[in-house]
Design a protein around this motif. Structure first.
Motif, short mmCIF file in Angstrom:
data_model
loop_
_atom_site.label_atom_id
_atom_site.label_comp_id
_atom_site.label_asym_id
_atom_site.label_seq_id
_atom_site.Cartn_x
_atom_site.Cartn_y
_atom_site.Cartn_z
N GLY A 139 20.57 6.43 55.78
CA GLY A 139 19.20 6.41 55.10
C GLY A 139 19.27 7.21 53.71
N ALA A 140 19.75 8.47 54.04
CA ALA A 140 19.86 9.67 52.79
C ALA A 140 20.62 8.88 51.82
N ALA A 141 21.73 8.25 52.12
CA ALA A 141 22.34 7.80 51.08
C ALA A 141 21.92 6.46 50.14
N GLY A 142 21.04 5.80 51.11
CA GLY A 142 20.16 4.59 50.48
C GLY A 142 19.14 5.34 49.25
N ALA A 143 18.50 6.26 49.93
CA ALA A 143 17.36 7.09 49.22
C ALA A 143 18.06 7.64 47.63
N VAL A 144 19.28 8.19 47.81
CA VAL A 144 19.86 8.61 46.78
C VAL A 144 20.22 7.49 45.58
N LEU A 145 20.78 6.13 46.32
CA LEU A 145 20.91 4.97 45.38
C LEU A 145 19.64 4.61 44.89
N LEU A 146 18.64 4.70 45.45
CA LEU A 146 17.44 4.11 44.82
C LEU A 146 16.74 5.24 43.91
N GLY A 147 17.47 6.42 43.92
CA GLY A 147 16.67 7.57 43.02
C GLY A 147 15.65 8.15 43.74
N LEU A 148 15.50 8.29 45.12
CA LEU A 148 14.46 9.18 45.95
C LEU A 148 15.16 10.19 46.34
N ASP A 149 14.06 11.00 47.02
CA ASP A 149 14.83 12.32 47.79
C ASP A 149 15.22 11.74 49.06
N PRO A 150 16.44 12.50 49.49
CA PRO A 150 17.31 11.79 50.34
C PRO A 150 16.58 12.10 51.45
N LEU A 151 15.72 12.99 51.70
CA LEU A 151 14.86 13.53 53.01
C LEU A 151 14.13 12.43 53.21
N PHE A 152 13.67 11.46 52.61
CA PHE A 152 12.72 10.11 52.82
C PHE A 152 13.54 9.34 53.77
N GLY A 153 14.77 9.05 52.92
CA GLY A 153 15.73 8.04 53.63
C GLY A 153 16.02 8.56 54.76
N LEU A 154 16.33 9.68 54.91
CA LEU A 154 16.78 10.24 56.06
C LEU A 154 15.70 10.14 57.32
N LEU A 155 14.73 10.50 56.94
CA LEU A 155 13.34 10.30 58.03
C LEU A 155 13.11 9.17 58.43
N ALA A 156 12.88 8.27 57.45
CA ALA A 156 12.81 6.59 57.54
C ALA A 156 13.78 6.21 58.76
N PHE A 157 15.22 6.36 58.30
CA PHE A 157 16.21 5.82 59.16
C PHE A 157 16.21 6.43 60.59
N THR A 158 15.94 7.91 60.59
CA THR A 158 16.14 8.41 62.15
C THR A 158 14.80 8.16 62.81
N ILE A 159 13.86 7.98 62.26
CA ILE A 159 12.52 7.73 62.88
C ILE A 159 12.58 6.17 63.47
N GLY A 160 12.81 5.54 62.56
CA GLY A 160 13.04 4.31 62.88
C GLY A 160 13.81 3.85 63.93
N ALA A 161 15.33 4.47 63.93
CA ALA A 161 16.20 4.29 64.96
C ALA A 161 15.84 5.05 66.38
N ALA A 162 14.88 6.25 66.20
CA ALA A 162 14.56 6.58 67.40
C ALA A 162 13.65 6.09 68.16
N ILE A 163 12.64 5.08 67.52
CA ILE A 163 11.69 4.27 68.17
C ILE A 163 12.66 3.21 68.93
N GLY A 164 13.65 2.64 68.08
CA GLY A 164 14.35 1.54 68.72
C GLY A 164 15.15 2.04 69.93
N ILE A 165 15.72 3.30 69.99
CA ILE A 165 16.49 3.79 71.17
C ILE A 165 15.36 4.09 72.17
N GLY A 166 14.40 4.55 72.00
CA GLY A 166 13.27 4.92 73.03
C GLY A 166 12.85 3.74 73.74
N LEU A 167 12.85 2.46 72.95
CA LEU A 167 12.47 1.37 73.59
C LEU A 167 13.59 0.76 74.37
N LEU A 168 14.98 1.19 74.41
CA LEU A 168 15.81 0.18 74.71
C LEU A 168 15.99 0.61 76.36
#
Ligand SMILES: Nc1ncnc2c1ncn2[C@@H]1O[C@H](COP(=O)(O)OP(=O)(O)OP(=O)(O)O)[C@@H](O)[C@H]1O
Ligand SMILES: [Mg+2]
Lengths: 290, 288
Positions: free
Chosen positions: A50-79
């Protein structure tokens, strides 16, 4: 050395590191308890993509990191609870995310220093704002865990009975993993995505071999986490070039190893008193029952 | 917090108070009303019909043994009563209401699987979940409270596990853990106790002790008990009726009515012989 500590960026590293060490130890305890250590390894890797994606888009990597980890966390929690199936799904998700991260990196033509610091962490350039952010998020995580404490513990040990007793087991699983995702997001700035796992699982794994009650394990894990982080930052500052994550992982390993080898002695079960009389009572009871 | 504990197990030495159980339970179920009513209940799991049009009624204070072969749906039935599985047809009533999770009137000990974990918990902590594990907040502030510990120790003593109170749960044997789960289920003084194979890991003396304990709670406190077992013999002196499940169907009645060659052959749809020998009942001809 005292003069080193007067540099604001080093003070900031210590302050942020303190927050991170505490929350990582607490969430790490529950990660171990719930058999989610693999998720604890996978989430930061997914976050890296997510962070790498955000860097590619010119955003703060923290946003990409948060989006990906929280998304994955919800997915894993529902597994769900089946451990083997869950870990398989997590593994596949993680490798997919890493592949994406690789793609983003290869598409990115700029200087990848920000991505490098996401991977390995840095104690340089931690601003006062970062410290305040770490403090705020840590407080949120700790208060949440305190509120969820008993049902979270209950459902970690015995989800079936907890569910029958009205504990919202699924919801707790998701909520907890979101807290883990937040922990990772603030920890990555110092220890890096590759070695967040050390700070999450190392202190709790060692403490779990030394203490018996949940409260004691958590307090000991916090103490160990602080010790590794403070010493790690100090050594990193003194060394100049070696990243702090190396020292934290190293300290965590050299403390865990002897504890792992020696601790079973403390945990051996004490002699049970009155074994013989009890057996005798049992025999007479059987005789009368027939 | 302490007022919540007033109704629970008395500390050792205190006289058992049948009246302390009245309060809340009585409002929900006047003595005449059945505790459990199932009418035409069918349960499908993963596309298979596990229970088919099961109908029965269980009255307050009854001690019921639930019998049947592996996979007959005994555990499934308990989960239906707990509100964990929703039947595909029919109606279920508990104390006159639809089943729901977190019903404080029910105590439940699941079919055993060994509890282990990288990080340990003491036996008393595990049993304590039965008291307040579902409540929000950390709860350890007034040091757990002496009163709370006394309640937990009383429950541990009832299942002969007081000596295990401070041991890590992961280091206990299957039967020892099973006794802890029974203590945990008893802790909130339920009106209905659902025990899924509580005897399966116990040695003979503990088996007798647990049966005597449950029978006593049933008689003196008017607790209703559904106990799943694979052997009816140790239970014969204490149970009121048996609920026999096989092939999705159920038969309920006194042991001498249900555990007969005729009834079981009809239930299994295959010839079954009930043999009495040495004062014990044996079911022959099928896998029980
Ligand atoms: N979640 C599920 N999905 C699909 N099938 C299930 C599920 N849970 C249970 N079953 C099936 O339902 C049937 C009944 O299971 P149940 O656990 O109630 O049996 P049981 O009578 O308790 O058996 P045992 O004596 O082995 O404990 C089994 O055949 C099982 O395979
Ligand atoms: Mg079963």
């Amino acid at each position: 050395m005292i003069s080193l500590l007067s540099y604001p960026f080093i003070q900031n590293a210590f302050l942020a590191g303190t927050c991170i060490a505490i929350v990582a130890a607490v969430t790490g305890y529950f990660l171990l308890l719930r058999g989610l250590t693999f998720a604890g390894h996978a989430l930061p890797n997914i976050g890296f993509a997510g962070a790498a994606g955000a860097v590619l888009l010119g955003l703060d990597p923290l946003f990409g990191l948060l989006a990906f980890t929280i998304g994955a966390a919800i997915g894993i929690g529902l597994l769900g609870r089946n451990l083997r199936e869950r870990d398989l799904a997590i593994g596949i998700l993680m490798t997919f995310a890493l592949a994406l991260g690789l793609l983003f990196l290869s598409l990115y033509s700029g200087y990848a220093e920000r991505v490098y610091s996401i991977l390995f962490g840095t104690i340089l350039g931690i601003s006062r704002l970062d410290v305040l952010l770490s403090f705020g998020v840590s407080l949120l995580i700790l208060v949440s865990i305190l509120l969820l404490f008993r049902p979270l513990l209950f459902s970690s040990y015995d989800p079936e009975v907890a569910e029958a007793r009205g504990v919202p087991v699924r919801l707790l699983a998701v909520a907890f993993l979101v807290l883990v995702a937040l922990t990772i997001a603030i920890a990555v700035q110092i220890v890096g995505a590759l070695l967040v796992f050390t700070l999450l699982v190392g202190p709790a794994a060692t403490a779990g071999r030394l203490a018996l009650r949940p409260g004691a394990v958590i307090l000991l894990a916090i103490a160990l986490g602080l010790l590794y982080t403070w010493l790690g930052i100090l050594l990193a500052v003194l060394s100049g070039t070696i990243p702090v994550s190396f020292f934290i992982a190293f300290l965590s390993f050299i403390v865990y190893l002897p504890v792992r080898l020696i601790a079973p002695r403390w945990q051996r079960r004490p002699q049970q008193p009155g074994l013989l009389p009890a057996a005798g009572a049992g025999l007479s009871q059987q005789a009368s029952a027939r | 917090m302490s007022t919540k504990h007033d109704q629970r197990l008395s500390p050792p030495g205190a006289a058992p108070q049948a009246s302390s159980l009245g309060g809340r339970g009585q409002e929900a179920s006047p003595i005449s009303e059945p505790v459990i009513e199932l009418e035409g209940v069918s349960v499908c799991l993963g596309g298979r019909t596990i229970l088919q049009e099961v109908t029965f009624t269980i009255n307050p204070g009854e001690f019921i043994a639930v019998l049947g072969p592996n996979g007959a749906g005994k555990s499934t039935l308990l989960k239906v009563l707990l509100g964990l599985i929703r039947p595909s047809a029919g109606t279920v009533r508990l104390f006159g209401q639809a089943p729901r999770r977190g019903n404080r009137l029910i105590g439940y000990a699941p079919q055993h699987r060994t509890l282990e974990g990288a990080l340990s918990l003491r036996a008393r902590d595990l049993v304590g979940f039965g008291l307040d594990g579902h409540r929000w907040g950390p709860g350890w502030f007034p040091a757990g409270g002496r009163r709370r510990q006394a309640i937990i120790e009383a429950a541990l003593a009832e299942v002969d596990a007081l000596a295990l109170a401070d041991m890590p749960v992961a280091h206990l044997s299957g039967g020892e853990q099973q006794r802890l789960l029974i203590a945990q289920a008893l802790l909130s003084q339920p009106r209905l106790l659902l025990l899924d194979e509580p005897l399966s890991n116990l040695d003979l003396s503990h088996e007798q002790e647990i049966i005597a304990l449950i029978a006593r709670l049933c008689r003196t406190h008017g607790m209703t008990v559904l106990l799943v077992s694979h052997d009816v013999n140790p239970l014969l002196p204490v149970i009121d009726r048996v609920l026999y499940l096989a092939r999705g169907h159920a038969a309920i009645g006194k042991p001498e009515q249900v555990i007969t060659s005729a009834t079981l052959s009809a239930l299994y749809g295959a010839p079954v012989e009930v043999v009495e020998a040495l004062g014990r009942l044996f079911v022959v001809g099928v896998d029980i």
